[in-house]
Design an enzyme around this catalytic site. Sequence first.
Site, PDB file in Angstrom:
ATOM      1  N   ASP A   1       0.855  -1.180   0.000  1.00  0.00           N
ATOM      2  CA  ASP A   1       0.000   0.000   0.000  1.00  0.00           C
ATOM      3  C   ASP A   1       0.893   1.233   0.000  1.00  0.00           C
ATOM      4  O   ASP A   1       1.801   1.362   0.819  1.00  0.00           O
ATOM      5  CB  ASP A   1      -0.909  -0.008   1.228  1.00  0.00           C
ATOM      6  CG  ASP A   1      -1.800   1.219   1.284  1.00  0.00           C
ATOM      7  OD1 ASP A   1      -2.668   1.364   0.420  1.00  0.00           O
ATOM      8  OD2 ASP A   1      -1.601   2.045   2.210  1.00  0.00           O
TER       9      ASP A   1
ATOM     10  N   ASP B   1      -0.237  19.047 -12.018  1.00  0.00           N
ATOM     11  CA  ASP B   1       0.380  18.879 -13.345  1.00  0.00           C
ATOM     12  C   ASP B   1       1.836  19.348 -13.320  1.00  0.00           C
ATOM     13  O   ASP B   1       2.107  20.500 -13.585  1.00  0.00           O
ATOM     14  CB  ASP B   1      -0.415  19.695 -14.361  1.00  0.00           C
ATOM     15  CG  ASP B   1       0.075  19.504 -15.777  1.00  0.00           C
ATOM     16  OD1 ASP B   1       0.819  18.549 -16.032  1.00  0.00           O
ATOM     17  OD2 ASP B   1      -0.298  20.339 -16.635  1.00  0.00           O
TER      18      ASP B   1
ATOM     19  N   GLU C   1       8.436  18.760 -20.730  1.00  0.00           N
ATOM     20  CA  GLU C   1       7.237  18.165 -21.329  1.00  0.00           C
ATOM     21  C   GLU C   1       6.271  19.252 -21.753  1.00  0.00           C
ATOM     22  O   GLU C   1       5.629  19.152 -22.804  1.00  0.00           O
ATOM     23  CB  GLU C   1       6.566  17.219 -20.324  1.00  0.00           C
ATOM     24  CG  GLU C   1       5.395  16.429 -20.874  1.00  0.00           C
ATOM     25  CD  GLU C   1       4.038  17.100 -20.720  1.00  0.00           C
ATOM     26  OE1 GLU C   1       3.039  16.530 -21.182  1.00  0.00           O
ATOM     27  OE2 GLU C   1       3.961  18.214 -20.147  1.00  0.00           O
ATOM     28  N   GLU C   2       6.171  20.296 -20.938  1.00  0.00           N
ATOM     29  CA  GLU C   2       5.211  21.361 -21.210  1.00  0.00           C
ATOM     30  C   GLU C   2       5.553  22.159 -22.466  1.00  0.00           C
ATOM     31  O   GLU C   2       4.732  22.921 -22.968  1.00  0.00           O
ATOM     32  CB  GLU C   2       5.123  22.311 -20.007  1.00  0.00           C
ATOM     33  CG  GLU C   2       4.602  21.671 -18.729  1.00  0.00           C
ATOM     34  CD  GLU C   2       3.125  21.306 -18.788  1.00  0.00           C
ATOM     35  OE1 GLU C   2       2.507  21.512 -19.850  1.00  0.00           O
ATOM     36  OE2 GLU C   2       2.594  20.818 -17.782  1.00  0.00           O
TER      37      GLU C   2
ATOM     38  N   ASP D   1       0.519  11.285 -15.592  1.00  0.00           N
ATOM     39  CA  ASP D   1       0.480  12.735 -15.784  1.00  0.00           C
ATOM     40  C   ASP D   1      -0.882  13.241 -15.316  1.00  0.00           C
ATOM     41  O   ASP D   1      -1.900  12.988 -15.957  1.00  0.00           O
ATOM     42  CB  ASP D   1       0.699  13.040 -17.266  1.00  0.00           C
ATOM     43  CG  ASP D   1       0.889  14.529 -17.535  1.00  0.00           C
ATOM     44  OD1 ASP D   1       0.696  15.332 -16.605  1.00  0.00           O
ATOM     45  OD2 ASP D   1       1.232  14.877 -18.679  1.00  0.00           O
TER      46      ASP D   1
ATOM     47  N   ASP E   1      -4.573   8.876  -3.779  1.00  0.00           N
ATOM     48  CA  ASP E   1      -4.336   7.619  -3.060  1.00  0.00           C
ATOM     49  C   ASP E   1      -4.603   6.417  -3.966  1.00  0.00           C
ATOM     50  O   ASP E   1      -3.773   5.504  -4.087  1.00  0.00           O
ATOM     51  CB  ASP E   1      -5.232   7.574  -1.827  1.00  0.00           C
ATOM     52  CG  ASP E   1      -4.882   6.431  -0.888  1.00  0.00           C
ATOM     53  OD1 ASP E   1      -3.811   5.823  -1.037  1.00  0.00           O
ATOM     54  OD2 ASP E   1      -5.699   6.146   0.015  1.00  0.00           O
TER      55      ASP E   1
ATOM     56  N   ASP F   1      -1.651   3.828  -5.508  1.00  0.00           N
ATOM     57  CA  ASP F   1      -1.691   2.371  -5.310  1.00  0.00           C
ATOM     58  C   ASP F   1      -1.741   1.635  -6.648  1.00  0.00           C
ATOM     59  O   ASP F   1      -1.164   0.552  -6.799  1.00  0.00           O
ATOM     60  CB  ASP F   1      -2.901   1.989  -4.457  1.00  0.00           C
ATOM     61  CG  ASP F   1      -2.700   2.315  -2.983  1.00  0.00           C
ATOM     62  OD1 ASP F   1      -1.538   2.412  -2.546  1.00  0.00           O
ATOM     63  OD2 ASP F   1      -3.708   2.485  -2.279  1.00  0.00           O
TER      64      ASP F   1
END
Length: 434
Positions: A39, A133, A167-168, A196, A297, A301
Amino acid sequence: MNLSVRRRTLALAGTVLAGLLAGAVPATAEEAGVAAAPDISVANVKQHLADLQSIATANGGNRAHGRAGYKASIDFVKAKLDAAGFTTTVQTFTYNGTTGYNLIADWPGGDTNQVVMAGAHLDSVTSGPGINDNGSGSAAILETALAVSRAGYQPAKHLRFAWWGAEELGLVGSRYYVNNLPSTERAKISGYLNFDMIGSPNPGYFVYDDDPVIEKTFKDYFAGLGVPTEIETEGDGRSDHASFKNVGIPVGGLFTGASRTKTSAQVQKWGGTTTAFDRCYHSSCDTTANINDTALDRNSDAVAHAIWTLSSGTTPPPGKVFENTTDVSIPDNGAAVTSSVAVTGITGNAPSSLPVGVDIIHTWRGDLVVDLVAPDGTVYNLKPYSSSDSADNVQTTYSVNASSEVANGTWRLRVQDRAAQDTGYINGFKLTFP
């Protein structure tokens, strides 16, 4: 999530990938001989986001390419990974007259001829700190990498993590990495996973549909949680997976939405409001307050689940491949042409996720309409005509629900060029049956 580039181009929930591909579904991870993923602590992921926020605040409010905040972000992540026992490499490149950086981290061990790779872009736009982002994806794969170290995980395949620069500005960092990777090294990457924007404040749960195996890995995880998913379309080709997909590397990933408005049907499915998935997209308010903890969350996971699942065990048999590598010229603005394969020895119908490998060399792929034609003449459109798709080549694997078709017979890849001035040819076409 890059806005300007267009198509450039968790615990195990009762199943594991090797068992699925072999046609036998083990009841538990232990029965399959595969350790379940740990977890991932969302508190730890959020602490990484807080640290990235602090870096941005101390460096003019952003972590953009060519700015001090980006280099400080690279140094921060690298220090964590070095301390955890990873072998790290900082790759430099130049864009717009300034130096950019990619960070690559390899976990020692595993079969280096079978590399499972996960990546996220670490840069922000200049207008804000870029916490969703893409601090969200960057922090999730960082914490997953640290979990690999804490667990002393020894996967069968080799694990590699990456944080991309610029990347932007057009997938610059990831494209530089792929373009400078020898073809022999590209062939060793069995899958690239991209993350992303995975903590959007008004989230959806989107899964890339590029590689059928990777797609199923993520969908099975969310199905185990009772969380419905949709195919990701808003950012298709606009993030770093495109750099890998364009050279034929299998890709997949997760996304929680950007500037597009969540529909009423999606609100019924996921909750939230009929507003933008991320109202602070590419804005100064993309701070630590711009994160949905539940989405972060779940997706963190899911990152770990995919890393553990795809890297454990040996590569399953690829199935029966039927391929035609004879070149077929595609006339400019002319009649459709076909490449055919004769499928034999398969019992019953084709699968619901039939991988269709397409390798077309063309100087303006938007001109092309690409179809799969079944033995009975049924047409499955793989790629529509698009006057705005100015990239070259179509080199990817499509997934087709062909379960209503008898498998045996002659299948055809049909390609037509519907606009003038650009030329090309079918370089290869293959179908893979389990």
